[in-house]
Design a protein around this motif. Sequence first.
Motif, short mmCIF file in Angstrom:
data_model
loop_
_atom_site.label_atom_id
_atom_site.label_comp_id
_atom_site.label_asym_id
_atom_site.label_seq_id
_atom_site.Cartn_x
_atom_site.Cartn_y
_atom_site.Cartn_z
N SER A 1 144.88 74.13 82.02
CA SER A 1 145.67 76.37 82.42
C SER A 1 146.50 75.47 82.28
O SER A 1 148.04 75.89 81.26
CB SER A 1 144.50 76.69 83.30
OG SER A 1 143.60 77.21 83.05
N ARG B 1 149.93 77.49 80.14
CA ARG B 1 151.14 77.84 81.22
C ARG B 1 152.72 78.27 80.72
O ARG B 1 153.50 78.57 80.69
CB ARG B 1 150.23 78.19 82.53
CG ARG B 1 149.20 79.16 82.95
CD ARG B 1 149.08 79.24 84.63
NE ARG B 1 150.16 79.85 85.18
CZ ARG B 1 150.37 80.18 85.80
NH1 ARG B 1 149.20 81.11 85.44
NH2 ARG B 1 151.20 80.63 86.52
N PRO C 1 145.06 85.12 79.51
CA PRO C 1 144.80 84.43 80.80
C PRO C 1 142.98 83.90 81.73
O PRO C 1 142.49 84.96 81.04
CB PRO C 1 145.49 85.07 81.93
CG PRO C 1 146.21 86.64 81.35
CD PRO C 1 145.27 86.43 79.78
N GLU C 2 143.19 83.13 82.18
CA GLU C 2 141.87 82.80 82.78
C GLU C 2 141.53 83.68 83.55
O GLU C 2 140.05 84.21 83.00
CB GLU C 2 142.62 81.70 82.93
CG GLU C 2 140.52 80.71 84.27
CD GLU C 2 140.59 79.77 84.65
OE1 GLU C 2 140.03 79.20 85.28
OE2 GLU C 2 142.16 79.47 84.94
N ASP C 3 141.71 84.75 84.26
CA ASP C 3 141.44 85.53 85.37
C ASP C 3 141.90 86.45 84.72
O ASP C 3 143.38 87.21 84.78
CB ASP C 3 142.38 85.62 86.49
CG ASP C 3 141.85 86.11 88.03
OD1 ASP C 3 141.25 87.33 87.16
OD2 ASP C 3 141.53 85.52 88.52
N ARG C 4 141.08 87.73 83.83
CA ARG C 4 141.48 89.09 83.63
C ARG C 4 142.04 90.22 84.77
O ARG C 4 142.58 90.26 84.42
CB ARG C 4 140.72 89.66 82.65
CG ARG C 4 139.41 89.20 83.26
CD ARG C 4 137.96 89.73 81.69
NE ARG C 4 136.99 90.26 82.48
CZ ARG C 4 135.47 89.39 82.99
NH1 ARG C 4 136.57 88.35 82.03
NH2 ARG C 4 134.71 88.90 83.26
N GLN D 1 137.39 92.10 78.84
CA GLN D 1 138.67 91.00 77.88
C GLN D 1 138.48 91.30 76.89
O GLN D 1 139.76 91.02 75.84
CB GLN D 1 137.25 90.13 77.65
CG GLN D 1 137.76 88.65 77.00
CD GLN D 1 138.71 87.76 78.16
OE1 GLN D 1 138.81 88.84 79.04
NE2 GLN D 1 138.43 86.45 78.30
N ASP E 1 142.50 81.78 77.29
CA ASP E 1 142.02 80.59 78.35
C ASP E 1 140.84 80.90 79.40
O ASP E 1 140.67 82.28 79.36
CB ASP E 1 143.38 80.65 79.84
CG ASP E 1 142.95 79.25 80.85
OD1 ASP E 1 142.50 79.57 80.81
OD2 ASP E 1 144.16 79.14 81.66
N GLU E 2 139.90 80.16 78.35
CA GLU E 2 138.30 80.74 79.21
C GLU E 2 138.41 81.88 79.17
O GLU E 2 138.05 82.87 79.54
CB GLU E 2 138.42 80.56 80.73
CG GLU E 2 138.81 79.23 81.34
CD GLU E 2 137.73 78.35 80.95
OE1 GLU E 2 137.13 78.50 80.18
OE2 GLU E 2 137.98 76.96 81.58
N ARG F 1 134.68 83.19 79.98
CA ARG F 1 134.02 83.54 81.26
C ARG F 1 133.64 84.84 81.94
O ARG F 1 134.28 85.77 82.03
CB ARG F 1 135.50 83.13 82.18
CG ARG F 1 134.82 82.50 83.97
CD ARG F 1 135.42 82.44 84.48
NE ARG F 1 136.04 80.49 84.19
CZ ARG F 1 136.54 80.05 83.91
NH1 ARG F 1 137.34 80.06 85.74
NH2 ARG F 1 136.57 78.01 84.07
N SER G 1 138.57 75.94 77.36
CA SER G 1 136.93 76.61 77.23
C SER G 1 136.92 75.60 78.20
O SER G 1 137.27 74.20 77.73
CB SER G 1 136.40 76.61 76.23
OG SER G 1 135.26 76.78 76.51
N SER G 2 135.90 75.61 79.41
CA SER G 2 135.25 74.43 79.98
C SER G 2 133.53 75.02 79.85
O SER G 2 132.87 73.67 79.82
CB SER G 2 134.63 75.12 81.38
OG SER G 2 136.56 75.10 81.65
#
Length: 508
Positions: free
Chosen positions: A302, A306, A343-346, A411, A429-430, A433, A461-462
């Motif tokens: 991430s 960024r 981003p990872e945290d929407r 999302q 990013d993710e 999730r 992705s994890s």
Amino acid sequence: MAGSAIAPPLLHLRDVTKSFGPVAAVRGVSLPLYPGEAHALVGENGAGKSTLVKMLAGVHRPDAGHVELDGRPVALADPAAARAAGIAVIHQEPTLFPDLTVAENIFMGRQPTGRLGRIDRAAMEGAAARLFARLGVALDPGRQARGLSIADQQLTEIAKALSVDARVFVMDEPTAALSGIEAERLFSVTRGLCERGAAVLFISHRFEEVFALCRRVTVLRDGRLVSTGLVADVTVDTVVRRMVGREVSALYPREPGAGAARGEVVLDVRGLGRRGVFEDISFTVRAGEIVALAGLVGAGRSEVVRAVFGVDRHDAGEVRVRGRRLPPGSPAAAVAAGLALVPEDRRRQGLVMELSVQRNAALTRLRHLARLGLLSARRERRFAAEWAGRLRVRHGGLGDPVGTLSGGNQQKLVLAKWLATGPRVLIVDEPTRGIDVGSKAEVHRIISRLAAEGLAVLMVSSELPEVLGMADRVLVMREGRITAELPRAEATEESVMFAATGQREVRA
């Protein structure tokens, strides 16, 4: 997981039904929770999981059917009644009092007192310490709750539930915001609760967690019970078919042309570095190609994207888009050059939760929707409706708060917001999730279609199945470095994990 089907259920939902106006959220669902077991509850968003949780928490009362505790009907008229019955709900993001200590949060309203009725802080912190010892975790009862990780906040909530002798624990997506290490610690705590005879209802979109932790699994679809049975008797494919009526392979649709005829290099990253975070990161992404950054949590994936987008500055190397060098630390320049970052945290980084669906959809294009410096509500609404329609964002109304949308539709709205800028490179990013399996398939289909249309896609992705199912190339990171580059034909779970853990060198 320890547990015996011979023992009667500790808690039993019997034929419960709940409607909101003309909409039936739950229809005749029965769900037994046995002592000493973790029981998974799975289903797409809108399947009825949240309504069941709220009935157990005393927020909603069933219109029909009832709840039994120890074989006897119990009325969960409100949250206080649910807590008194020994039912604790552990949410994905707990709400503690940030300016109070951990111990004060645990014993809020029940603080031990000494002489003259004053709070006995030593006794309170000692009792909290004993609760954490029972859970097998080290957490300072005297530290302020502000700044606690999500994982430690959840452990504080579990300790609070133990302090009032809770016997039923409802865990609603508890690992969505946790790292792998934090999630494993939570699993260890959950197993300990079950060993002491508690019943756990575990709600998760992550099948690997369901199969690792739970003894039983219940599947809901459209508010109805599809099946309840032992985890040992089903496979992931079975569960997915019961949830959404399609095979696991359908989760990773490949549009004709995606990755097949790669075009020019659109994104070129050369020797990118940020002191103490990552170093010597070099890769390219071509038009029509999906490149995945894989690796363990903390590998620096991430942080790299960024820096590529300019949210964080890099102190070495360069980023080029179609041959033009981007200035470091400038998201505006990145957007102007054709980059977009989902981003990872929407909820915190992708959307403004206090604003409407309409305003969130238009955020990246407000200047273009204005005339003489004034935003036209009509133009904004038409624009939002068009993009919500293109990505099939399901909503009650464009004027509704964006928080009323499901995770999957949130999302898709973030994707719509950035696709409206007409990017040449989409960084995700993710991307799936915390969203249900049906919404995952929709997001994957959108990404695959965009690649087929010539967009360059860089994905973090994890989830290994997502990486292997979607990517044309996989870049594996470990401790801030790229340790392997694997074409789709050579990328397997084993090869990616070997590279991610440094067990051996893998070369494309």
